[in-house]
Enzyme design. Structure first.
Site, PDB file in Angstrom:
ATOM      1  N   CYS A 103       0.833  -1.203   0.000  1.00 21.00           N
ATOM      2  CA  CYS A 103       0.000   0.000   0.000  1.00 21.00           C
ATOM      3  C   CYS A 103       0.859   1.241   0.000  1.00 21.00           C
ATOM      4  O   CYS A 103       0.486   2.263  -0.591  1.00 21.00           O
ATOM      5  CB  CYS A 103      -0.926  -0.001   1.212  1.00 21.00           C
ATOM      6  SG  CYS A 103      -2.281  -1.166   1.011  1.00 21.00           S
TER       7      CYS A 103
ATOM      8  N   ASP B 151     -45.758 -25.011 -38.546  1.00 23.04           N
ATOM      9  CA  ASP B 151     -46.949 -25.388 -37.780  1.00 23.04           C
ATOM     10  C   ASP B 151     -46.818 -26.819 -37.282  1.00 23.04           C
ATOM     11  O   ASP B 151     -45.972 -27.578 -37.733  1.00 23.04           O
ATOM     12  CB  ASP B 151     -48.193 -25.274 -38.662  1.00 23.04           C
ATOM     13  CG  ASP B 151     -48.575 -23.833 -38.897  1.00 23.04           C
ATOM     14  OD1 ASP B 151     -49.394 -23.584 -39.800  1.00 23.04           O
ATOM     15  OD2 ASP B 151     -48.043 -22.966 -38.177  1.00 23.04           O
TER      16      ASP B 151
END
Lengths: 696, 175
Positions: free
Chosen positions: A199, A510
């Site tokens: 950090c 169909d």
């Protein structure tokens, strides 16, 4: 006899301590006391306890070593830390060592305690140590101290060894490469509030990712190294100044060299900024091994991976808090609005470190937009309410600055989400933050925890199907027992170990219409598959499992296709032409010659109003369609067979034949003149779309 | 083999119950498709089919009817006695044809305006009057005034013929 490495220029500052231990396998360095260590392998080091020196001198500034209490270190559990590099020697800083775990007894020797401080009195002492009963001591973590995880350094460095030289070389090269212009007092300040080395690098805006990949050990040394050197420099400058001002005889000595052995246990804290996330990342025992096992045993097949990470919201708060602390401490260096937007994020740093390790250990390859993603969610229970003060701040903010309310609908973020917290952070001024929040942040007592889950982007399976019966619908239907979709997809979800699947075809027919010829293209979207590597034989197996189980349909050309290719299938619905065959009844008696009127037609244009049979779910429009050609074949006076060639996509064939109460014009009855027609059977002969192609 | 109407539609007939005179047979049919939409037209017993028709005039509101979207918003709201069109015959008589059911008008048969002879030749198919989305879809017989296929044929004494009509082969007659 002390071995002095010829290369090293021994300044006076360095003090050698005695009672060194050797690893049994290494005999390179001689030490005053040869100590045997029990049960030692070449890769194991045992941490030694320190007993305090009988004569404590100046306490070192930054180390916490010589503080331990009594002469009998508490019985602790042993830690063995596996180290990659073979260890050569371990040197003790202080004199005494304890023998066995059971009864540690310090043996005072006449060595001077080592210091790395500025005291100039220390001189090199090379004394033959008298104690010879030293054996390795082992450092044990107290059993009841579970919360405090120690990021202790493992290594001792004897001057003159390869490891020592490597370390110093590394530290020096990093320093010269990246820290020439760095503001060292920042490091001192950050270190004092317990910020971890990585950090610290982030706050110093170091973007060289190989630095982050160094081990925490090296980085911890680096921090101390930089601070030590700065101190030396300051000291010298002071002395020079003093000398110039003629304040008496001051001995100006050469800069001392950093001794890596002086700092132990200066790492046993949880970083107050990253909550341990950047401390653990390449620590095998504390994080890495478990993480790698989780990745390996994810149960997915994948080619490359990417990692998405969610940080706890408290990290942003703490980062901001540290930034304000730095602004307060060094107003000339840091300005309030100067927080660098391009500061390395914790996420980035983690990915830099993990990426390389995952690649090396598991041979997984990182790719930013990979199909396979691991979601790391970091959680820190202790600080999950760190942002609460921002919410209270917002509520106490009465009049003041009003945010410009956009009239567009804004997504309202959850109050605890990182988006919302970041927004609140941006709106809070430094004064408000310092008033309501904590600057600098308090070091946490507990470490983070994480949750790792995986997800794979959907994959797509394409193919073609044929339908050979007149009572099967394409999609599952209330009135039917099965459907084309059900028959095709029955084994897919299991084969790919997927969460769910979706079926889509290039158009449909169909229930009472057969699909002949090459077949109709379709694809299946497989959501979150665990298995993605399929070979030709697997596809053959899938196909035959469907085709053998039923005569109603047939599946062919099964293969994996890309997402782009599925769009081809979807788009083809409106563009591809189709060929049909139908059987027609006419009210009027026909001669074969009557069919010539139909056969002579070319590029027939028809206008169809939305057929009544679909009008309940489609809008009322008129559609202009084209049919290239008709081939009519006489069967009997009232019946004939008709082939329709290249009907435009979306043409209602049945309505073209019977006219749909006159709403499709022209229709067969009208074309034949004075006639009503009806369609008895219809087949789709082919869908003119060559995708997916046959498997090779 | 079944005809188009027999395949897809259920035939109902609307009898004006206020008329008691059995000679007045201004009946209309209401065919409900399996998807619950209704096609309205002139029943075979209607006297207009015996007349010579000069003009078929739909109401303006029916002609300008516009629906949009799949929900067919904006259609003319019909009551069962809303007049859809007026047929004028050569003898001056005018017949009013109504909606027969409560619902929303979807479209009228524009071909009929162009070609009035359709009414007499194909009153059951291409001579239809209008397509309506009924208010009562499910239990269609709850629409007042409707009677079923068999009942109608019995009432008006018309023989029931199932299946398509195979027209006589006229070429043979020429011999």
């Amino acid at each position: 006899m002390e071995k002095i490495d010829g290369n090293e220029n021994q300044p006076s500052g360095i003090v050698k301590s005695e009672t060194m231990e050797i690893d049994k396998t290494e005999t390179e360095t001689e030490t005053e006391t040869e100590t045997e260590t029990e049960t030692k392998t070449s890769t194991e080091i045992k941490i030694k306890t320190e007993a305090p020196t009988p004569t404590p001198t100046t306490t070192p500034t930054t180390t916490t070593t010589t503080t331990t209490t009594t002469t009998t270190p508490p019985t602790t559990t042993e830690i063995k830390i596996k180290n990659e590099a073979p260890t050569t020697t371990t040197t003790t800083t202080t004199t005494t060592t304890t023998t066995t775990p059971t009864t540690p007894t310090p043996t005072p020797t006449t060595t001077t305690p080592k210091t790395t401080t500025e005291t100039t009195e220390t001189k090199i002492k090379t004394e033959a140590p008298t104690s010879s009963t030293t054996t390795t001591a082992t450092f044990k973590i107290p059993e009841n101290n579970e919360e405090l995880i120690k990021f202790t350094t493992e290594q001792r460095y004897e001057e003159g060894t390869i490891e020592y030289r490597n370390l110093i070389f590394r530290l020096e090269s990093i320093e010269s490469r990246l820290f020439k212009n760095a503001h060292i007092p920042t490091i001192v300040q950050l270190n004092s509030i317990k910020v971890c080395p990585r950090c610290i690098l982030r706050f110093l805006n170091i973007k060289d990712f190989s630095t982050y990949q160094e081990s925490l050990n090296t980085l911890s040394h680096l921090i101390q190294f930089l601070m030590f050197n700065q101190k030396q420099k300051d000291l010298n400058e002071n002395k020079q100044k003093q000398k110039q001002e003629g304040e008496g005889e001051v001995v100006v000595e050469n800069l001392k060299k950093y001794d890596p052995n002086t700092n132990e246990r200066w790492n046993d804290f949880v970083c107050c900024c990253c909550l341990g996330i950047l401390q653990d990342t390449n620590n095998r025992k504390l994080f890495l091994d478990e993480f790698l096992v989780k990745m390996k045993s994810s149960g997915y097949e994948f080619q490359n991976y990417s990692l998405a990470m969610t940080m706890p919201t408290s990290t942003s708060i703490r980062e901001q808090s540290i930034w304000y602390y730095l602004v307060d401490s060094f107003p000339n260096v840091y300005s309030i609005d100067g927080k660098d937007e391009s500061m390395v994020e914790i996420k980035e740093a983690v990915k830099w470190i993990l990426g390389q390790i995952i690649g090396r250990q598991l041979f997984f390859q990182f790719k930013p937009s990979s199909d396979f993603r691991g979601n790391m969610q970091y959680i820190h229970e202790e600080t999950k309410d760190d942002h609460q003060f921002l919410l209270t701040l917002q509520s106490t903010r009465g009049g003041g600055k009003r945010q410009r309310q956009s009239t567009k609908r804004i997504k309202v973020a959850m109050p605890d989400s990182s988006n919302h917290v970041n927004e609140l952070l941006n709106n809070a001024t430094k004064k408000e933050f310092e008033l309501y929040g904590v600057v600098p942040p308090t070091p946490p007592k507990t470490k983070y925890s994480y949750d790792l889950s995986f997800k794979h982007e959907p994959i797509y399976l394409g193919g073609k199907y044929n339908k050979y019966v007149r009572d099967l619908s394409q999609a599952p239907w209330a009135y039917g027992d099965s459907s084309v979709q059900d028959l095709i997809c029955k084994d897919i979800q299991e084969t790919f170990k997927a969460d769910s699947i979706t079926f889509a075809a290039s158009g449909r027919e169909d229930v009472d219409v057969r699909m002949l010829g090459g077949g109709r293209p379709f694809f299946i979207e497989i959501v979150n598959p665990h298995r993605i590597f399929l070979k030709n034989q697997d596809f053959e197996k899938l196909e035959s499992s469907v085709n053998d189980s039923t005569k109603d349909i047939k599946v062919s050309n099964l293969q994996l296709i890309t997402k782009k290719e599925t769009n081809m299938i979807k788009d083809s619905v409106g563009t591809k032409q189709k060929n049909y065959r139908c059987f027609i009844w006419t009210s009027r008696v026909l001669q074969p010659s009557d069919l010539d009127t139909l056969n002579n037609l070319k590029d027939i244009e028809i206008r169809q109003s939305t057929p009544i049979r679909v009008l309940h779910r489609r809008s009322l429009l008129t559609r202009n369609k084209k049919i290239s050609k008709i081939n009519a074949t006489f069967v009997s006076p009232h019946f004939f067979m008709m082939d329709i060639i290249n009907a435009q996509a979306g043409t209602y064939i049945k309505e073209f034949v019977h006219g749909d109460l006159g709403r499709t014009l022209p229709n067969i009855g009208l074309l034949l003149g004075n006639c009503e027609a009806d369609i008895l059977q219809l087949d789709v002969l082919d869908v003119d779309f060559d995708f997916p192609p046959k498997r090779k | 083999m079944r005809t188009l109407i027999e395949r897809y539609y259920s035939s109902y007939y609307f009898i004006d119950t206020t008329i008691t005179d059995p000679n007045l047979t201004e009946d209309q049919y209401v065919n409900q498709h399996t998807n619950e939409l209704a096609v309205v037209g002139v029943a075979p017993s209607h006297p207009v089919l015996q007349q010579e028709i000069t003009k078929i005039e739909f109401k303006e509101r029916a002609i300008n009817n516009e629906v949009s979207g799949t929900k067919k918003t904006g259609g003319f709201k019909l009551q069962s006695n809303t007049i859809l069109c007026v047929i004028t015959c050569s003898n001056g008589k005018e017949y009013f044809l109504r909606s027969c059911i409560k619902g929303k008008l979807l479209e009228i048969n524009k071909e009929l305006i162009k070609n009035p002879s359709l009414l007499k030749t194909n009153h059951a198919t291409s001579g239809f009057l209008a397509i309506i989305e009924p208010k009562i879809k499910d239990k269609f017989m709850e629409n007042p005034g409707l009677i079923q296929f068999e009942e109608y044929h019995k009432l008006r004494n018309i023989p029931i013929q199932k299946g398509p009509v195979f027209l006589k082969d006229e070429t043979n007659d020429e011999d």
